[in-house]
Design a protein around this motif. Structure first.
Motif, PDB file in Angstrom:
ATOM      1  N   ILE A 137       0.839  -1.200   0.000  1.00  0.00           N
ATOM      2  CA  ILE A 137       0.000   0.000   0.000  1.00  0.00           C
ATOM      3  C   ILE A 137       0.877   1.255   0.000  1.00  0.00           C
ATOM      4  CG2 ILE A 137      -0.403   0.519   2.473  1.00  0.00           C
ATOM      5  CD1 ILE A 137      -3.405   0.745   1.730  1.00  0.00           C
ATOM      6  N   LYS A 138       2.049   1.183   0.608  1.00  0.00           N
ATOM      7  CA  LYS A 138       2.948   2.343   0.557  1.00  0.00           C
ATOM      8  C   LYS A 138       3.383   2.625  -0.884  1.00  0.00           C
ATOM      9  CE  LYS A 138       6.200   2.722   3.771  1.00  0.00           C
ATOM     10  NZ  LYS A 138       7.227   2.237   4.740  1.00  0.00           N
ATOM     11  N   GLN A 198       2.503   6.037  -2.920  1.00  0.00           N
ATOM     12  CA  GLN A 198       3.551   6.833  -3.572  1.00  0.00           C
ATOM     13  C   GLN A 198       3.247   7.029  -5.059  1.00  0.00           C
ATOM     14  OE1 GLN A 198       5.713   8.588  -2.094  1.00  0.00           O
ATOM     15  NE2 GLN A 198       5.719   7.686  -0.039  1.00  0.00           N
ATOM     16  N   ALA A 199       2.668   5.969  -5.687  1.00  0.00           N
ATOM     17  CA  ALA A 199       2.333   6.045  -7.116  1.00  0.00           C
ATOM     18  C   ALA A 199       0.975   6.712  -7.344  1.00  0.00           C
ATOM     19  CB  ALA A 199       2.323   4.638  -7.714  1.00  0.00           C
ATOM     20  N   LYS A 200       0.295   7.091  -6.251  1.00  0.00           N
ATOM     21  CA  LYS A 200      -1.084   7.610  -6.327  1.00  0.00           C
ATOM     22  C   LYS A 200      -1.981   6.714  -7.165  1.00  0.00           C
ATOM     23  CE  LYS A 200       0.115  12.306  -5.219  1.00  0.00           C
ATOM     24  NZ  LYS A 200       0.020  13.712  -5.571  1.00  0.00           N
ATOM     25  N   ASP A 201      -1.815   5.419  -6.958  1.00  0.00           N
ATOM     26  CA  ASP A 201      -2.663   4.419  -7.619  1.00  0.00           C
ATOM     27  C   ASP A 201      -3.854   4.191  -6.689  1.00  0.00           C
ATOM     28  OD1 ASP A 201      -3.879   2.099  -8.589  1.00  0.00           O
ATOM     29  OD2 ASP A 201      -1.973   1.198  -9.183  1.00  0.00           O
ATOM     30  N   PHE A 202      -4.915   4.983  -6.923  1.00  0.00           N
ATOM     31  CA  PHE A 202      -6.045   4.960  -5.988  1.00  0.00           C
ATOM     32  C   PHE A 202      -6.694   3.580  -5.905  1.00  0.00           C
ATOM     33  CE2 PHE A 202     -10.630   5.121  -5.320  1.00  0.00           C
ATOM     34  CZ  PHE A 202     -10.625   5.517  -3.992  1.00  0.00           C
ATOM     35  N   VAL A 203      -6.905   2.933  -7.061  1.00  0.00           N
ATOM     36  CA  VAL A 203      -7.601   1.644  -7.063  1.00  0.00           C
ATOM     37  C   VAL A 203      -6.813   0.600  -6.272  1.00  0.00           C
ATOM     38  CG1 VAL A 203      -8.332  -0.281  -8.552  1.00  0.00           C
ATOM     39  CG2 VAL A 203      -8.946   2.075  -9.146  1.00  0.00           C
ATOM     40  N   LEU A 204      -5.509   0.537  -6.508  1.00  0.00           N
ATOM     41  CA  LEU A 204      -4.691  -0.434  -5.787  1.00  0.00           C
ATOM     42  C   LEU A 204      -4.689  -0.127  -4.286  1.00  0.00           C
ATOM     43  CD1 LEU A 204      -2.854  -2.894  -5.865  1.00  0.00           C
ATOM     44  CD2 LEU A 204      -0.919  -1.371  -6.340  1.00  0.00           C
ATOM     45  N   MET A 205      -4.557   1.161  -3.949  1.00  0.00           N
ATOM     46  CA  MET A 205      -4.608   1.543  -2.534  1.00  0.00           C
ATOM     47  C   MET A 205      -5.933   1.108  -1.911  1.00  0.00           C
ATOM     48  SD  MET A 205      -4.671   5.279  -0.707  1.00  0.00           S
ATOM     49  CE  MET A 205      -6.466   5.391  -0.738  1.00  0.00           C
ATOM     50  N   GLY A 206      -7.034   1.387  -2.616  1.00  0.00           N
ATOM     51  CA  GLY A 206      -8.362   1.037  -2.106  1.00  0.00           C
ATOM     52  C   GLY A 206      -8.539  -0.462  -1.941  1.00  0.00           C
ATOM     53  N   GLU A 207      -8.086  -1.215  -2.937  1.00  0.00           N
ATOM     54  CA  GLU A 207      -8.221  -2.676  -2.866  1.00  0.00           C
ATOM     55  C   GLU A 207      -7.471  -3.246  -1.666  1.00  0.00           C
ATOM     56  OE1 GLU A 207      -8.762  -3.760  -7.627  1.00  0.00           O
ATOM     57  OE2 GLU A 207      -6.798  -4.010  -6.679  1.00  0.00           O
ATOM     58  N   ILE A 208      -6.249  -2.761  -1.448  1.00  0.00           N
ATOM     59  CA  ILE A 208      -5.451  -3.297  -0.333  1.00  0.00           C
ATOM     60  C   ILE A 208      -6.079  -2.895   0.999  1.00  0.00           C
ATOM     61  CG2 ILE A 208      -3.196  -3.269   0.817  1.00  0.00           C
ATOM     62  CD1 ILE A 208      -1.970  -2.675  -1.996  1.00  0.00           C
ATOM     63  N   ALA A 209      -6.483  -1.620   1.101  1.00  0.00           N
ATOM     64  CA  ALA A 209      -7.063  -1.145   2.363  1.00  0.00           C
ATOM     65  C   ALA A 209      -8.337  -1.924   2.706  1.00  0.00           C
ATOM     66  CB  ALA A 209      -7.360   0.352   2.278  1.00  0.00           C
ATOM     67  N   GLU A 210      -9.205  -2.087   1.702  1.00  0.00           N
ATOM     68  CA  GLU A 210     -10.463  -2.793   1.972  1.00  0.00           C
ATOM     69  C   GLU A 210     -10.198  -4.256   2.326  1.00  0.00           C
ATOM     70  OE1 GLU A 210     -13.876  -1.824  -0.460  1.00  0.00           O
ATOM     71  OE2 GLU A 210     -14.555  -3.900  -0.411  1.00  0.00           O
ATOM     72  N   ALA A 211      -9.284  -4.891   1.580  1.00  0.00           N
ATOM     73  CA  ALA A 211      -8.964  -6.294   1.861  1.00  0.00           C
ATOM     74  C   ALA A 211      -8.374  -6.440   3.266  1.00  0.00           C
ATOM     75  CB  ALA A 211      -7.988  -6.836   0.822  1.00  0.00           C
ATOM     76  N   ASN A 212      -7.535  -5.475   3.676  1.00  0.00           N
ATOM     77  CA  ASN A 212      -6.934  -5.565   5.012  1.00  0.00           C
ATOM     78  C   ASN A 212      -7.996  -5.435   6.107  1.00  0.00           C
ATOM     79  OD1 ASN A 212      -5.362  -4.104   7.462  1.00  0.00           O
ATOM     80  ND2 ASN A 212      -4.027  -5.544   6.400  1.00  0.00           N
ATOM     81  N   GLY A 257     -19.011   0.707 -11.859  1.00  0.00           N
ATOM     82  CA  GLY A 257     -17.940   1.543 -12.384  1.00  0.00           C
ATOM     83  C   GLY A 257     -17.535   2.724 -11.516  1.00  0.00           C
ATOM     84  N   VAL A 258     -18.061   2.790 -10.289  1.00  0.00           N
ATOM     85  CA  VAL A 258     -17.669   3.882  -9.389  1.00  0.00           C
ATOM     86  C   VAL A 258     -16.537   3.390  -8.490  1.00  0.00           C
ATOM     87  CG1 VAL A 258     -18.445   5.493  -7.597  1.00  0.00           C
ATOM     88  CG2 VAL A 258     -20.051   4.733  -9.374  1.00  0.00           C
ATOM     89  N   PRO A 259     -15.335   3.957  -8.628  1.00  0.00           N
ATOM     90  CA  PRO A 259     -14.228   3.483  -7.789  1.00  0.00           C
ATOM     91  C   PRO A 259     -14.342   4.038  -6.367  1.00  0.00           C
ATOM     92  CG  PRO A 259     -13.455   5.066  -9.442  1.00  0.00           C
ATOM     93  CD  PRO A 259     -14.935   5.032  -9.539  1.00  0.00           C
ATOM     94  N   VAL A 260     -14.863   3.218  -5.472  1.00  0.00           N
ATOM     95  CA  VAL A 260     -14.999   3.608  -4.062  1.00  0.00           C
ATOM     96  C   VAL A 260     -14.649   2.385  -3.222  1.00  0.00           C
ATOM     97  CG1 VAL A 260     -17.508   3.187  -4.229  1.00  0.00           C
ATOM     98  CG2 VAL A 260     -16.598   4.457  -2.266  1.00  0.00           C
ATOM     99  N   TYR A 261     -13.891   2.613  -2.159  1.00  0.00           N
ATOM    100  CA  TYR A 261     -13.451   1.526  -1.288  1.00  0.00           C
ATOM    101  C   TYR A 261     -13.790   1.877   0.144  1.00  0.00           C
ATOM    102  CZ  TYR A 261     -11.298  -0.231  -5.451  1.00  0.00           C
ATOM    103  OH  TYR A 261     -11.130  -0.714  -6.716  1.00  0.00           O
TER     104      TYR A 261
END
Lengths: 331, 331
Positions: free
Chosen positions: A237-238, A242-256, A292-296
């Protein structure tokens, strides 16, 4: 090692005499994207895994400290004097004992919290961080943020993350005395990142998180894998942040978050923080993503949800989830 | 090894010519106390862990088989002809292909199910068990129950447990061909044991269990611990059942179900079978126990719940959970 030894180690020869009539501190609560769940050391609140949070600047605690003229510590919460025997006043009082220079010296703590207390929105995080800032002001210690983070941790683990805005990482550390277990801010700006809070149950939760953590550690078959997967999640997630990859950040946070709750559900007997409405909103957010709404989402040890999305989606979120309170993150 | 090889191994030189105009079979569904979740071999449906179930005699499937005069298999479910391309008809047809002696021979399957299909009440379990019994009758094979159990397993894993009443254990087995992966009845009578079903969502679930199992196995950090803890749970629950220790049996069964759902919730992305009402009833059952009513629950891969209690508590259960349909277990 006792908490009082750590306090002495940090304060060294600093004064325990008030340097002004009143000390004051304000701290925001924080919501973890990688959760703190499990302690290596109960008394020092050293966690089993490192964690990462975002400050919620709209949700804060303002604490004022003065000397009391009573023969006990006084705690006033949102204008109301608490019974000395109440769990919250008692927990504060145990902590305040570390800072009393004489047996006849007592404190009066006046705390204002602008969001529901003990409902899984980490009120103890902002509470203890604000208190540590107030003590630092009252005694004019001029401690570093790292030192204040360690002091805050001794009161409530997640409080060590509440001294900064933005993204904050709490290093679990490896030392027995916890002197390397403190938080730091990530150096990043991300003004487009937004959050929303959905309160499903404003009344106090039934299982406090200290007891729930102990129960999960000692009875959940999944606890060890929770710790090792969380360490992997933190590294990934870090990179995503850093890459401001919102989808990846959201996926990891929600999964955690889901994994943390799963570790509790697998405890024996199960710990269930979710209410029916919590689950209804989880389903709704899964459906929103399929549309299609990217929300986590993330959920702390309680029934309430925190959503993450990008500024552009704000209207879609408000429309789909009118109950959500939109927050400014100021990252 | 292919399923068709196993069928040949079991049937040996037995006839694939119908011995009567119509074959018939009836089988109850079963509800697992120790869940089947995960396959070592996808095609042969060999499970990663042994499991244990209770038959629900009130919930059964009656299947009649005749030859079809069409050039494809026909499936009639509760009086309605299914489209050959529908998932259920297609799955049955793939299975029926193992038993066609000529390329022009097709079957007509008439199936009556007296409970909601594909809603987490293991309709495929009673369905494939009834079909295997109907085939055995139609071709007059006179196979043993062990052999029928293996044949049923090739259609749907949990079907191998649906050939008996009472408590049934499915041995995972260790052979590559699955010839030691079959079910057996436990030798026990327990007439006071009762069950109740609470249907929270009678409509078909969205994620079928085969896909959900694969997703859990390949993405859930908790899958390996799910398998090893389930093996421990199985040993302990068998002792509890032999001792008729209802509370211990209930605790293990409920914990095992919670752990299965937790392994799904920790999959990435999460699989959530529960509906808000499911969670409301879980909370209610936890509260009932705190009030001194010994009642435990289990949940299959769906939103519905099955409760277990002792005869004496029947009125308390009906009062607290009027929606529950009380079932006779006949153990």
């Amino acid at each position: 090692v006792n908490p009082v030894d750590i306090v002495q180690l940090i304060l060294q020869n600093k004064s325990l005499e008030p340097q002004k009539k009143m000390g004051e501190g304000r701290a925001s609560t924080n919501i973890a994207l990688i959760k703190y769940w499990g302690k290596k050391d109960e008394r020092l609140r050293i966690p089993t895994n490192s964690s990462l949070s975002v400050a919620l600047p709209d949700k804060s605690t303002l604490t004022k400290i003065t000397l009391s003229d009573k023969n006990h510590n006084e705690v006033i919460l949102n204008g109301k004097a608490l019974d000395v025997a109440s769990p919250f006043a008692n927990r504060l009082s145990i902590y305040l004992d570390y800072f009393r220079s004489t047996s006849t010296m007592y404190f009066k703590i006046n705390t204002e919290v602008n969001f529901p207390v003990a409902a899984g929105l980490a009120s103890s995080a902002s509470g203890f961080a604000a208190l540590v800032l107030a003590l630092n002001d009252f005694f004019a210690w001029q401690l570093t943020k790292k030192e204040l983070s360690i002091l805050a941790r001794l009161g409530s683990g997640s409080a060590c993350r509440s001294l900064w805005s933005g993204f904050v990482e709490w290093h679990a550390g490896s030392k027995d005395d916890g002197m390397d277990s403190y938080a730091e801010q990530l150096d990043i700006t991300w003004p487009e990142l937004c959050a929303g809070v959905i309160v499903c149950e404003a009344k106090a939760k039934k299982i406090n998180s200290t007891i729930a953590m102990q129960h999960t550690m000692s009875t959940s078959p999944f606890f060890n894998d929770w710790v090792s997967q969380s360490n992997k999640d933190l590294m990934q997630i870090k990179e995503a942040i850093q890459a401001k990859d919102f989808v990846l950040m959201g996926e990891i946070a929600e999964a955690n978050a889901m994994m943390m709750h799963a570790s509790c559900i697998a405890a024996r007997p199960a710990i269930l923080y979710w209410q029916p409405e919590t689950l209804a909103i989880i389903h709704k957010i899964q459906a929103l993503r399929q549309q299609g709404v990217p929300v986590y989402l993330t959920i702390d040890a309680g029934a309430n949800l925190v959503l993450f999305f990008i500024q552009d989606e704000k209207q879609a979120i408000i429309k789909a989830l009118p109950k959500a309170e939109i927050l400014q993150l100021q990252i």
